[in-house]
Design a protein around this motif. Sequence first.
Motif, PDB file in Angstrom:
ATOM      1  N   MET A  55      14.773  33.299  18.860  1.00 49.87           N
ATOM      2  CA  MET A  55      13.765  32.319  18.326  1.00 49.87           C
ATOM      3  C   MET A  55      13.396  33.734  16.674  1.00 49.87           C
ATOM      4  SD  MET A  55      13.417  29.717  16.737  1.00 49.87           S
ATOM      5  CE  MET A  55      12.349  28.771  15.523  1.00 49.87           C
ATOM      6  N   TYR A  56      12.483  34.517  17.646  1.00 48.30           N
ATOM      7  CA  TYR A  56      11.631  35.125  16.900  1.00 48.30           C
ATOM      8  C   TYR A  56      12.532  36.063  16.267  1.00 48.30           C
ATOM      9  CZ  TYR A  56       8.019  38.658  15.450  1.00 48.30           C
ATOM     10  OH  TYR A  56       7.483  39.551  15.107  1.00 48.30           O
ATOM     11  N   ARG A  57      13.502  36.984  16.678  1.00 45.77           N
ATOM     12  CA  ARG A  57      14.588  37.428  15.571  1.00 45.77           C
ATOM     13  C   ARG A  57      15.059  37.082  14.880  1.00 45.77           C
ATOM     14  NH1 ARG A  57      18.507  40.622  19.442  1.00 45.77           N
ATOM     15  NH2 ARG A  57      16.881  42.112  20.367  1.00 45.77           N
ATOM     16  N   GLN A  58      15.439  35.867  14.390  1.00 44.44           N
ATOM     17  CA  GLN A  58      15.819  34.735  13.532  1.00 44.44           C
ATOM     18  C   GLN A  58      15.034  34.648  12.185  1.00 44.44           C
ATOM     19  OE1 GLN A  58      17.140  31.326  15.088  1.00 44.44           O
ATOM     20  NE2 GLN A  58      18.780  32.406  16.197  1.00 44.44           N
ATOM     21  N   LEU A  59      13.451  34.651  12.772  1.00 47.44           N
ATOM     22  CA  LEU A  59      12.644  34.357  11.786  1.00 47.44           C
ATOM     23  C   LEU A  59      12.315  35.926  11.044  1.00 47.44           C
ATOM     24  CD1 LEU A  59       9.892  32.424  13.063  1.00 47.44           C
ATOM     25  CD2 LEU A  59      11.269  31.433  11.678  1.00 47.44           C
ATOM     26  N   MET A  60      12.293  37.046  11.358  1.00 54.85           N
ATOM     27  CA  MET A  60      12.141  38.183  11.421  1.00 54.85           C
ATOM     28  C   MET A  60      13.477  37.958   9.925  1.00 54.85           C
ATOM     29  SD  MET A  60       8.820  39.154  12.249  1.00 54.85           S
ATOM     30  CE  MET A  60       9.521  41.125  11.405  1.00 54.85           C
ATOM     31  N   GLY A  61      14.425  37.818  10.874  1.00 51.34           N
ATOM     32  CA  GLY A  61      15.298  38.229   9.863  1.00 51.34           C
ATOM     33  C   GLY A  61      14.949  37.244   8.467  1.00 51.34           C
ATOM     34  N   LEU A  62      14.788  36.589   8.506  1.00 49.59           N
ATOM     35  CA  LEU A  62      14.705  35.447   7.225  1.00 49.59           C
ATOM     36  C   LEU A  62      13.437  35.700   6.356  1.00 49.59           C
ATOM     37  CD1 LEU A  62      15.274  32.796   6.168  1.00 49.59           C
ATOM     38  CD2 LEU A  62      13.580  31.561   7.464  1.00 49.59           C
ATOM     39  N   ARG A  63      12.824  36.085   7.370  1.00 49.07           N
ATOM     40  CA  ARG A  63      11.442  37.221   6.914  1.00 49.07           C
ATOM     41  C   ARG A  63      12.299  38.538   5.328  1.00 49.07           C
ATOM     42  NH1 ARG A  63       5.787  39.615   8.545  1.00 49.07           N
ATOM     43  NH2 ARG A  63       5.090  40.795   7.268  1.00 49.07           N
ATOM     44  N   GLN A  64      13.213  38.978   6.469  1.00 49.41           N
ATOM     45  CA  GLN A  64      13.292  40.551   5.693  1.00 49.41           C
ATOM     46  C   GLN A  64      14.205  40.263   5.074  1.00 49.41           C
ATOM     47  OE1 GLN A  64      15.331  42.881   8.575  1.00 49.41           O
ATOM     48  NE2 GLN A  64      15.169  44.496   6.999  1.00 49.41           N
ATOM     49  N   LEU A  65      14.727  39.425   4.369  1.00 50.96           N
ATOM     50  CA  LEU A  65      15.858  38.672   3.830  1.00 50.96           C
ATOM     51  C   LEU A  65      15.294  38.251   2.459  1.00 50.96           C
ATOM     52  CD1 LEU A  65      19.283  37.818   3.150  1.00 50.96           C
ATOM     53  CD2 LEU A  65      18.435  36.287   4.531  1.00 50.96           C
ATOM     54  N   SER A  66      14.919  37.416   2.695  1.00 48.14           N
ATOM     55  CA  SER A  66      13.869  37.063   1.297  1.00 48.14           C
ATOM     56  C   SER A  66      12.957  38.038   0.516  1.00 48.14           C
ATOM     57  CB  SER A  66      12.979  35.939   2.045  1.00 48.14           C
ATOM     58  OG  SER A  66      11.579  36.284   2.940  1.00 48.14           O
ATOM     59  N   ARG A  67      11.892  38.971   1.888  1.00 45.61           N
ATOM     60  CA  ARG A  67      11.372  40.152   0.648  1.00 45.61           C
ATOM     61  C   ARG A  67      12.515  40.430  -0.197  1.00 45.61           C
ATOM     62  NH1 ARG A  67       8.946  43.703   4.588  1.00 45.61           N
ATOM     63  NH2 ARG A  67       7.755  41.726   5.319  1.00 45.61           N
ATOM     64  N   ARG A  68      13.572  41.324   0.494  1.00 43.28           N
ATOM     65  CA  ARG A  68      15.413  41.759  -0.218  1.00 43.28           C
ATOM     66  C   ARG A  68      14.997  40.668  -1.177  1.00 43.28           C
ATOM     67  NH1 ARG A  68      18.943  43.055   3.441  1.00 43.28           N
ATOM     68  NH2 ARG A  68      17.930  43.606   4.875  1.00 43.28           N
ATOM     69  N   THR A  69      15.966  39.912  -1.015  1.00 43.40           N
ATOM     70  CA  THR A  69      15.913  39.222  -2.264  1.00 43.40           C
ATOM     71  C   THR A  69      14.931  38.855  -3.764  1.00 43.40           C
ATOM     72  OG1 THR A  69      15.472  36.859  -1.356  1.00 43.40           O
ATOM     73  CG2 THR A  69      17.928  37.835  -0.924  1.00 43.40           C
TER      74      THR A  69
END
Length: 83
Positions: free
Chosen positions: A1-15
Amino acid sequence: MYRQLMGLRQLSRRTISSSARRQINNTVKEKQKLFQEDNGMPIHLKGGSKDALLYRATMTLTVFGGGYVVYVLFTAAMPKKPQ
């Protein structure tokens, strides 16, 4: 779950950080030239047809509003006689 949230956070920051921003041209100098030139037009009409339309609508509403105020004051000052 934590990995998915961190991946989403990184994706949103990048876009957000890599999105292209629209460049807006600075038209202040052109507007200053337009409004400062001496062509005999009043300043409130130098903007073109939109300004003329807004001016006419404002004057129309002012005249009708003034007439309505006079009508209401007259009817309030002269109430109907009871029969």
